[in-house]
Design a protein around this motif. Structure first.
Motif, mmCIF file in Angstrom:
data_model
loop_
_atom_site.group_PDB
_atom_site.id
_atom_site.type_symbol
_atom_site.label_atom_id
_atom_site.label_comp_id
_atom_site.label_asym_id
_atom_site.label_seq_id
_atom_site.Cartn_x
_atom_site.Cartn_y
_atom_site.Cartn_z
ATOM 1 N N VAL A 136 -2.833 6.174 -15.156
ATOM 2 C CA VAL A 136 -1.572 5.446 -15.280
ATOM 3 C C VAL A 136 -0.607 5.983 -14.230
ATOM 4 C CG1 VAL A 136 0.370 4.869 -16.777
ATOM 5 C CG2 VAL A 136 -1.935 5.093 -17.749
ATOM 6 N N ILE A 137 -0.143 5.113 -13.355
ATOM 7 C CA ILE A 137 0.858 5.487 -12.353
ATOM 8 C C ILE A 137 2.248 5.163 -12.906
ATOM 9 C CG2 ILE A 137 1.785 4.992 -10.059
ATOM 10 C CD1 ILE A 137 -1.027 4.518 -9.088
ATOM 11 N N VAL A 138 3.130 6.137 -12.842
ATOM 12 C CA VAL A 138 4.509 5.974 -13.315
ATOM 13 C C VAL A 138 5.432 6.128 -12.105
ATOM 14 C CG1 VAL A 138 6.222 6.691 -15.005
ATOM 15 C CG2 VAL A 138 3.790 7.076 -15.480
ATOM 16 N N PRO A 139 5.886 5.014 -11.515
ATOM 17 C CA PRO A 139 6.658 5.100 -10.266
ATOM 18 C C PRO A 139 8.003 5.804 -10.390
ATOM 19 C CG PRO A 139 5.716 2.916 -10.518
ATOM 20 C CD PRO A 139 5.529 3.624 -11.830
ATOM 21 N N GLY A 140 8.625 5.767 -11.539
ATOM 22 C CA GLY A 140 9.909 6.446 -11.666
ATOM 23 C C GLY A 140 11.076 5.585 -11.243
ATOM 24 N N GLN A 141 12.165 6.240 -10.856
ATOM 25 C CA GLN A 141 13.432 5.540 -10.626
ATOM 26 C C GLN A 141 13.438 4.849 -9.276
ATOM 27 O OE1 GLN A 141 17.423 7.571 -9.980
ATOM 28 N NE2 GLN A 141 17.590 7.035 -12.127
ATOM 29 N N GLN A 142 13.319 3.532 -9.304
ATOM 30 C CA GLN A 142 13.426 2.710 -8.107
ATOM 31 C C GLN A 142 14.570 1.737 -8.384
ATOM 32 O OE1 GLN A 142 11.309 3.308 -5.537
ATOM 33 N NE2 GLN A 142 10.108 4.812 -6.676
ATOM 34 N N LEU A 143 15.740 2.049 -7.897
ATOM 35 C CA LEU A 143 16.946 1.386 -8.376
ATOM 36 C C LEU A 143 16.990 -0.100 -8.065
ATOM 37 C CD1 LEU A 143 19.662 4.062 -7.549
ATOM 38 C CD2 LEU A 143 18.446 3.687 -9.688
ATOM 39 N N TYR A 144 16.410 -0.516 -6.946
ATOM 40 C CA TYR A 144 16.595 -1.893 -6.522
ATOM 41 C C TYR A 144 15.295 -2.678 -6.417
ATOM 42 C CZ TYR A 144 20.933 0.396 -5.213
ATOM 43 O OH TYR A 144 22.072 1.134 -5.235
ATOM 44 N N ALA A 145 14.153 -2.036 -6.547
ATOM 45 C CA ALA A 145 12.875 -2.710 -6.349
ATOM 46 C C ALA A 145 12.334 -3.241 -7.666
ATOM 47 C CB ALA A 145 11.874 -1.745 -5.733
ATOM 48 N N GLY A 146 11.655 -4.395 -7.602
ATOM 49 C CA GLY A 146 10.978 -4.932 -8.765
ATOM 50 C C GLY A 146 9.597 -4.324 -8.908
ATOM 51 N N GLN A 187 7.150 -4.888 -6.028
ATOM 52 C CA GLN A 187 7.547 -4.108 -4.855
ATOM 53 C C GLN A 187 7.187 -2.639 -5.038
ATOM 54 O OE1 GLN A 187 11.473 -5.246 -3.824
ATOM 55 N NE2 GLN A 187 11.416 -4.367 -1.774
ATOM 56 N N ASN A 188 7.409 -2.120 -6.248
ATOM 57 C CA ASN A 188 7.009 -0.743 -6.538
ATOM 58 C C ASN A 188 5.515 -0.555 -6.352
ATOM 59 O OD1 ASN A 188 9.586 0.096 -7.171
ATOM 60 N ND2 ASN A 188 9.344 -0.207 -9.370
ATOM 61 N N GLU A 189 4.734 -1.504 -6.856
ATOM 62 C CA GLU A 189 3.284 -1.374 -6.756
ATOM 63 C C GLU A 189 2.822 -1.418 -5.305
ATOM 64 O OE1 GLU A 189 1.083 -3.829 -9.472
ATOM 65 O OE2 GLU A 189 2.432 -3.353 -11.146
ATOM 66 N N GLU A 190 3.494 -2.192 -4.488
ATOM 67 C CA GLU A 190 3.146 -2.196 -3.063
ATOM 68 C C GLU A 190 3.478 -0.848 -2.426
ATOM 69 O OE1 GLU A 190 1.883 -2.977 0.706
ATOM 70 O OE2 GLU A 190 1.364 -3.894 -1.204
ATOM 71 N N THR A 191 4.581 -0.249 -2.827
ATOM 72 C CA THR A 191 4.924 1.075 -2.317
ATOM 73 C C THR A 191 3.825 2.086 -2.642
ATOM 74 O OG1 THR A 191 7.294 0.636 -2.545
ATOM 75 C CG2 THR A 191 6.636 2.939 -2.433
ATOM 76 N N PHE A 192 3.260 1.977 -3.821
ATOM 77 C CA PHE A 192 2.243 2.930 -4.277
ATOM 78 C C PHE A 192 0.819 2.472 -3.970
ATOM 79 C CE2 PHE A 192 5.903 4.413 -6.489
ATOM 80 C CZ PHE A 192 5.680 5.752 -6.768
ATOM 81 N N ARG A 193 0.660 1.363 -3.248
ATOM 82 C CA ARG A 193 -0.674 0.792 -3.041
ATOM 83 C C ARG A 193 -1.670 1.763 -2.401
ATOM 84 N NH1 ARG A 193 -2.853 -1.100 1.156
ATOM 85 N NH2 ARG A 193 -0.871 -1.314 2.260
ATOM 86 N N PRO A 194 -1.311 2.507 -1.324
ATOM 87 C CA PRO A 194 -2.307 3.423 -0.750
ATOM 88 C C PRO A 194 -2.803 4.474 -1.745
ATOM 89 C CG PRO A 194 -0.496 3.085 0.773
ATOM 90 C CD PRO A 194 -0.068 2.480 -0.534
ATOM 91 N N LEU A 195 -1.885 4.976 -2.560
ATOM 92 C CA LEU A 195 -2.271 5.946 -3.582
ATOM 93 C C LEU A 195 -3.161 5.290 -4.631
ATOM 94 C CD1 LEU A 195 -2.023 8.710 -4.991
ATOM 95 C CD2 LEU A 195 0.117 7.904 -5.996
ATOM 96 N N ALA A 196 -2.771 4.116 -5.114
ATOM 97 C CA ALA A 196 -3.555 3.418 -6.125
ATOM 98 C C ALA A 196 -4.944 3.070 -5.605
ATOM 99 C CB ALA A 196 -2.824 2.158 -6.586
ATOM 100 N N ASP A 197 -5.016 2.632 -4.340
ATOM 101 C CA ASP A 197 -6.318 2.287 -3.760
ATOM 102 C C ASP A 197 -7.242 3.494 -3.706
ATOM 103 O OD1 ASP A 197 -5.513 -0.312 -3.428
ATOM 104 O OD2 ASP A 197 -5.187 -0.170 -1.259
#
Length: 283
Positions: free
Chosen positions: A49-59, A62-72
């Motif tokens: 389970v990935i928990v992105p944390g505080q991303q004030l302006y992203a949906g 968008q958060n999942e795209e930020t974490f995509r390399p890690l998730a992949d």
């Protein structure tokens, strides 16, 4: 006539600038181009389970795209990846969300891991410590989590982010007694220039710090989840190994102030740490 500033004045100005930069890191995170979220993998034996944390302006997408390399990379290592989109503003609420996300896999998956970033690591640790999560989760990996709080959190509203402040009740409760209950294994994997070192006491903790561009600026915090070395070290922890050093510190053997600005060595770092209570006083 030219006058010189004292070391204390320069330290206070540096600290104020650092706190101001923290507020801008969320905006940097939100600048990532939003792409469609990847399809959720089919249920598998090992779940992360990935928990992105505080991303004030992203949906969420968008958060999942930020974490995509890690998730992949985590998927490529044979895990199913799901997200718990915690807001990072209320630690207890985030913990309940993580609990609900993990619950369908408890008792069915052969292993469950939590990979958290920033404030997401606080909600995850609340879940482990107070909601029975340590009996379910095998690995907890925190990337850039201010486990003992951060001065930047103190500038946020009481009901929308203040829980990340070192004076917050949520932080005090998390760090009263042993920080990290077993049998869950704990890792901190992050930039060596983060503003807090992510230490925990009372249990063995893997500590893997590595260079990330823009260290000590606060901006490394916004990109470290995409850094190849950080990603490799996270997957190492999820396998039950450690890319750094395993350390066990006695319960209550350090305080929040000693965890700040580990990437600034010597007298300069000491001066900044000593200045924090004056610049960001306790309420």
């Amino acid at each position: 006539m030219t006058t010189s500033e004292s070391g204390a004045t320069r330290s206070r100005r540096a600290l104020v600038g650092a706190i101001a930069a923290l507020a801008s890191t969320a905006a940097i995170s939100s600048a990532v181009t939003a792409l469609p979220a990847p399809a959720l993998a089919a249920p598998a034996d090992r779940v992360v389970v990935i928990v992105p944390g505080q991303q004030l302006y992203a949906g969420d997408a968008q958060n999942e795209e930020t974490f995509r390399p890690l998730a992949d990379a985590i998927r490529a290592d044979g895990n199913t990846v799901v997200y718990a989109h915690a807001g990072g503003r209320d630690v207890a609420s985030d913990a309940r969300l993580i609990q609900r996300t993990v619950a369908p896999f408890a008792g069915t998956a052969s292993s469950i891991g939590l990979v958290t970033h920033s404030a997401g690591g606080l909600g995850a640790r609340h879940y482990l410590k107070f909601l029975g999560g340590s009996a379910v989760v095998d690995e907890y990996v925190a990337i850039g989590t201010a486990q003992y709080g951060s001065p930047g959190g103190c500038a946020q509203p009481r009901d929308a982010g203040y829980d990340t402040c070192m004076y917050a009740d949520a932080i005090t409760a998390l760090n009263r007694g042993p920080d990290a209950p077993g049998p869950t294994r704990y890792s901190v994997v992050q930039s060596d220039g983060e503003w807090t070192d992510g230490r925990l006491d009372g249990t063995a903790q893997c500590r893997a710090y590595s260079p990330v561009p823009l260290a000590n600026t606060g901006f490394d915090h916004t990109i470290e989840m995409r850094d190849p070395t950080i990603i490799a070290n996270v997957t190492t922890s999820l396998r039950g190994s450690c890319a750094g050093t395993v350390v066990t510190e006695p319960v209550d053997s350090f305080d929040w102030q000693s965890t700040l600005f580990p990437g600034i060595p010597g007298p300069a770092g000491d001066a900044i740490r000593d200045a924090v209570p004056g610049v960001v006083p306790a309420p």
